[in-house]
Design an enzyme around this catalytic site. Structure first.
Site, PDB file in Angstrom:
ATOM      1  N   GLY A  47      52.450  -7.948  -7.636  1.00  0.00           N
ATOM      2  CA  GLY A  47      52.567  -8.076  -6.179  1.00  0.00           C
ATOM      3  C   GLY A  47      53.093  -9.466  -5.843  1.00  0.00           C
ATOM      4  N   SER A  49      56.099 -10.619  -4.623  1.00  0.00           N
ATOM      5  CA  SER A  49      57.286 -10.900  -3.802  1.00  0.00           C
ATOM      6  C   SER A  49      56.989 -11.332  -2.378  1.00  0.00           C
ATOM      7  CB  SER A  49      58.158  -9.647  -3.757  1.00  0.00           C
ATOM      8  OG  SER A  49      57.426  -8.598  -3.142  1.00  0.00           O
ATOM      9  N   GLY A  51      53.720 -12.779   0.660  1.00  0.00           N
ATOM     10  CA  GLY A  51      52.350 -13.138   1.027  1.00  0.00           C
ATOM     11  C   GLY A  51      51.617 -13.931  -0.036  1.00  0.00           C
ATOM     12  N   ASP A 110      57.370   0.303  -9.535  1.00  0.00           N
ATOM     13  CA  ASP A 110      56.037   0.697  -9.096  1.00  0.00           C
ATOM     14  C   ASP A 110      54.969   0.185 -10.079  1.00  0.00           C
ATOM     15  OD1 ASP A 110      53.789   1.872  -8.154  1.00  0.00           O
ATOM     16  OD2 ASP A 110      54.456   3.944  -8.482  1.00  0.00           O
ATOM     17  N   ALA A 111      54.176  -0.760  -9.614  1.00  0.00           N
ATOM     18  CA  ALA A 111      53.159  -1.381 -10.481  1.00  0.00           C
ATOM     19  C   ALA A 111      52.152  -0.364 -11.008  1.00  0.00           C
ATOM     20  CB  ALA A 111      52.414  -2.472  -9.713  1.00  0.00           C
ATOM     21  N   LEU A 138      48.384  -6.735  -4.960  1.00  0.00           N
ATOM     22  CA  LEU A 138      49.146  -5.608  -4.401  1.00  0.00           C
ATOM     23  C   LEU A 138      48.628  -5.232  -3.021  1.00  0.00           C
ATOM     24  CD1 LEU A 138      49.673  -2.759  -7.011  1.00  0.00           C
ATOM     25  CD2 LEU A 138      51.217  -4.598  -6.379  1.00  0.00           C
ATOM     26  N   TYR A 238      38.014  -3.018   9.352  1.00  0.00           N
ATOM     27  CA  TYR A 238      38.285  -3.590   8.025  1.00  0.00           C
ATOM     28  C   TYR A 238      37.094  -3.392   7.082  1.00  0.00           C
ATOM     29  CZ  TYR A 238      40.884  -6.000   4.537  1.00  0.00           C
ATOM     30  OH  TYR A 238      41.563  -6.264   3.378  1.00  0.00           O
ATOM     31  N   LYS A 247      37.854  -2.303  -1.046  1.00  0.00           N
ATOM     32  CA  LYS A 247      37.568  -3.667  -1.514  1.00  0.00           C
ATOM     33  C   LYS A 247      36.220  -3.737  -2.231  1.00  0.00           C
ATOM     34  CE  LYS A 247      41.351  -5.726  -0.078  1.00  0.00           C
ATOM     35  NZ  LYS A 247      42.364  -6.168  -1.056  1.00  0.00           N
TER      36      LYS A 247
HETATM   37  P1  NAD Z   1      52.165  -8.511   1.208  1.00  0.00           P
HETATM   38  O1  NAD Z   1      52.573  -7.284   1.947  1.00  0.00           O
HETATM   39  O2  NAD Z   1      52.703  -9.811   1.662  1.00  0.00           O
HETATM   40  O3  NAD Z   1      52.532  -8.369  -0.366  1.00  0.00           O
HETATM   41  C1  NAD Z   1      52.216  -7.206  -1.066  1.00  0.00           C
HETATM   42  C2  NAD Z   1      52.918  -7.205  -2.408  1.00  0.00           C
HETATM   43  O4  NAD Z   1      52.626  -5.971  -3.064  1.00  0.00           O
HETATM   44  C3  NAD Z   1      54.453  -7.304  -2.329  1.00  0.00           C
HETATM   45  O5  NAD Z   1      54.904  -8.109  -3.385  1.00  0.00           O
HETATM   46  C4  NAD Z   1      54.908  -5.856  -2.579  1.00  0.00           C
HETATM   47  O6  NAD Z   1      56.210  -5.722  -3.142  1.00  0.00           O
HETATM   48  C5  NAD Z   1      53.857  -5.440  -3.580  1.00  0.00           C
HETATM   49  N1  NAD Z   1      53.719  -3.992  -3.731  1.00  0.00           N
HETATM   50  C6  NAD Z   1      53.314  -3.082  -2.815  1.00  0.00           C
HETATM   51  N2  NAD Z   1      53.302  -1.849  -3.399  1.00  0.00           N
HETATM   52  C7  NAD Z   1      53.693  -2.023  -4.686  1.00  0.00           C
HETATM   53  C8  NAD Z   1      53.856  -1.157  -5.799  1.00  0.00           C
HETATM   54  N3  NAD Z   1      53.596   0.154  -5.723  1.00  0.00           N
HETATM   55  N4  NAD Z   1      54.295  -1.684  -6.974  1.00  0.00           N
HETATM   56  C9  NAD Z   1      54.566  -3.014  -7.089  1.00  0.00           C
HETATM   57  N5  NAD Z   1      54.398  -3.878  -6.071  1.00  0.00           N
HETATM   58  C10 NAD Z   1      53.972  -3.380  -4.892  1.00  0.00           C
HETATM   59  O7  NAD Z   1      50.564  -8.496   1.190  1.00  0.00           O
HETATM   60  P2  NAD Z   1      49.423  -9.636   1.285  1.00  0.00           P
HETATM   61  O8  NAD Z   1      48.926  -9.670   2.678  1.00  0.00           O
HETATM   62  O9  NAD Z   1      49.831 -10.863   0.603  1.00  0.00           O
HETATM   63  O10 NAD Z   1      48.274  -8.921   0.439  1.00  0.00           O
HETATM   64  C11 NAD Z   1      48.019  -9.200  -0.928  1.00  0.00           C
HETATM   65  C12 NAD Z   1      46.532  -9.070  -1.190  1.00  0.00           C
HETATM   66  O11 NAD Z   1      45.837 -10.080  -0.419  1.00  0.00           O
HETATM   67  C13 NAD Z   1      45.938  -7.720  -0.767  1.00  0.00           C
HETATM   68  O12 NAD Z   1      44.972  -7.328  -1.698  1.00  0.00           O
HETATM   69  C14 NAD Z   1      45.271  -8.043   0.567  1.00  0.00           C
HETATM   70  O13 NAD Z   1      44.208  -7.167   0.872  1.00  0.00           O
HETATM   71  C15 NAD Z   1      44.781  -9.457   0.291  1.00  0.00           C
HETATM   72  N6  NAD Z   1      44.456 -10.249   1.509  1.00  0.00           N
HETATM   73  C16 NAD Z   1      45.374 -10.400   2.509  1.00  0.00           C
HETATM   74  C17 NAD Z   1      45.013 -11.125   3.642  1.00  0.00           C
HETATM   75  C18 NAD Z   1      45.981 -11.317   4.793  1.00  0.00           C
HETATM   76  O14 NAD Z   1      45.554 -11.760   5.887  1.00  0.00           O
HETATM   77  N7  NAD Z   1      47.255 -11.043   4.608  1.00  0.00           N
HETATM   78  C19 NAD Z   1      43.745 -11.715   3.743  1.00  0.00           C
HETATM   79  C20 NAD Z   1      42.853 -11.584   2.676  1.00  0.00           C
HETATM   80  C21 NAD Z   1      43.224 -10.832   1.556  1.00  0.00           C
END
Ligand code: NAD
Length: 399
Positions: A47, A49, A51, A110-111, A138, A238, A247
């Site tokens: 994951g 790419s 966030g 697809d991971a 992810l 959530y 989670k």
């Molecule tokens: P994001 O959407 O920015 O990034 C998600 C990543 O997952 C991307 O790189 C995407 O390409 C990849 N991805 C999705 N489906 C895929 C697949 N089938 N195969 C390969 N790659 C795949 O998301 P984010 O917000 O950074 O979330 C990442 C983690 O952080 C999650 O577990 C989320 O619950 C957690 N999180 C997020 C927040 C927030 O506020 N954004 C807060 C706390 C925790």
């Protein structure tokens, strides 16, 4: 081609290659300025790419000096259509790593699939030292089960009772927002199980088990996955909803990984991270309103962090820090300490009660939310000429 934002709700179907590359250089610079971190030397980020996963890869690479392999599911460019933002982010990350003499390989696929795990492990065996950090970040909407082919779709719904609240609906291009009611029916058992299958810990465990079985993890590897807890306002949608169930499964997986691999010196961790604007988080109903109120309050308190600031703090203070871990009774690392600070939460809750159409931009950071949203796709930067004609959408980052 001239690339402009094309936006529907919280979906942007275009991305600017030069804007995405500038975002990556900026995050690399922030990390370099903070100095080196003694931590990992070979990292795998699932994951990678966008966030938090992208920020983790940047800190592993440009903070710790690690060689990195990343996996994400992104779209390459077509003749008349730009790639997805994550595809450009990966291309820029690989380019900047190359310039810095760091090895990096980005896999697009697809991971969840057996194929991508096979490809990644083969690459690790051929070209990398054993991985000492595996970040699992992810945020997928669906999962095709690798053994059965069954397709699971995650849903973001409350459990037990319907939930009604206001959310923030943005007109991103005008930079304005308005309050709109949302009403969500409770999830069925099947929907909850599907969400756990997609967002729970099963695939994290599969990555660890397979990498360990094939000898591409160091004995004392660390692995970390991310979670969110939030407050009473976001609880029904959530923590107390389908996502919260997924989670919890992640927390359980973490305990099991520690039982299984702890004796060899390895460590599995879950970190509770703060709210940030990402493609995944903007898809959660109600969250945009809570986030934009929170950002206004945290910015005023001087405690706001973006993805890269937050992940730098995670690595430097908690993951590899020596100051001692801030953990809760579930053994999770609490990085949400600023978000959950009592004074911050009291103020957010008060504003949530008081907010209306008239005082929306006074009580909530609508502008900051819009800026963060556009930035995900490489837009809204001062240092990019968005009227410039781009001749080649695939290689323009290298030119
Ligand atoms: P994001 O959407 O920015 O990034 C998600 C990543 O997952 C991307 O790189 C995407 O390409 C990849 N991805 C999705 N489906 C895929 C697949 N089938 N195969 C390969 N790659 C795949 O998301 P984010 O917000 O950074 O979330 C990442 C983690 O952080 C999650 O577990 C989320 O619950 C957690 N999180 C997020 C927040 C927030 O506020 N954004 C807060 C706390 C925790």
């Amino acid at each position: 081609m001239i690339v402009k934002p094309r936006i529907r709700g919280f979906i942007c179907t275009t991305a600017h290659p030069l804007g995405c590359a500038a975002n990556i250089r900026e995050q690399v610079d922030v990390t370099r300025k903070l100095g080196g971190v003694e931590g990992c030397s070979s990292a795998l980020v699932v994951g990678c790419s966008g966030g938090y996963g992208l920020a983790s890869r940047i800190v592993a690479g440009f903070g710790c000096g690690a060689n990195t392999v990343g996996v994400s599911f992104e779209k390459p460019p077509e003749a008349d259509k730009p790639a997805s933002a994550g595809w450009y982010n990966n291309a820029a990350f690989d380019l900047i790593s190359e310039e810095a003499g760091l090895r990096s390989t980005s896999f697009d696929g697809d991971a969840f699939s057996h194929e991508i795990k096979r490809q990644v492990i083969d690459e690790l065996k051929a070209n990398y030292e054993p991985v000492d950090l595996l970040v699992y970040s992810l945020a997928p909407p669906i999962r095709i089960h690798p053994d059965t082919g069954e397709r699971f779709r995650s849903v973001i719904k409350p459990l037990g009772e319907a939930y009604e609240a206001n959310t923030l609906t943005l007109d991103v291009l005008k930079g304005t927002g308005r309050l709109t009611p949302v009403s969500l029916e409770p999830a069925s058992e099947e929907e909850t199980a599907a969400t756990i299958a997609v967002m729970g810990g099963d695939d994290w465990r599969r990555w660890i088990d397979q990498c360990a079985a094939e000898g591409v993890l160091s004995d004392d590897f660390k692995t970390i996955a991310f979670t969110y807890l939030g407050n009473d306002l976001t609880y029904p949608i959530y923590r107390g909803g389908t996502l919260g169930q997924a989670k919890e499964h992640l927390d359980q997986t973490c305990r099991e990984l520690n039982e299984q691999y702890g004796s060899r010196g390895a460590e599995a961790l879950v970190a509770v991270l703060k709210a940030v604007v990402t493609q995944a988080s903007t898809a959660i109903p109600v969250v945009p309103l809570y986030f934009s109120i929170l950002f206004k309050v945290m910015k005023a308190a001087g405690t706001h962090e973006d993805c890269i600031g937050h992940i730098n703090r995670l690595f430097r203070e908690q993951l590899y820090g020596t100051a001692g871990r801030r953990i809760d009774d579930e053994n999770r690392i609490r990085m949400d300490n600023f978000e959950m600070a009592e004074a911050t939460q009291d103020e957010v809750i008060q504003r949530w009660r008081d907010i209306n159409e008239e005082n929306l931009s006074e009580l909530a950071d609508v502008e900051g939310f819009v800026t963060d949203f556009l930035k995900i796709f490489g837009f809204g930067r001062d240092d990019v000429d968005y009227d410039a004609e781009l001749s080649d959408l695939a290689s323009v980052i290298r030119s």
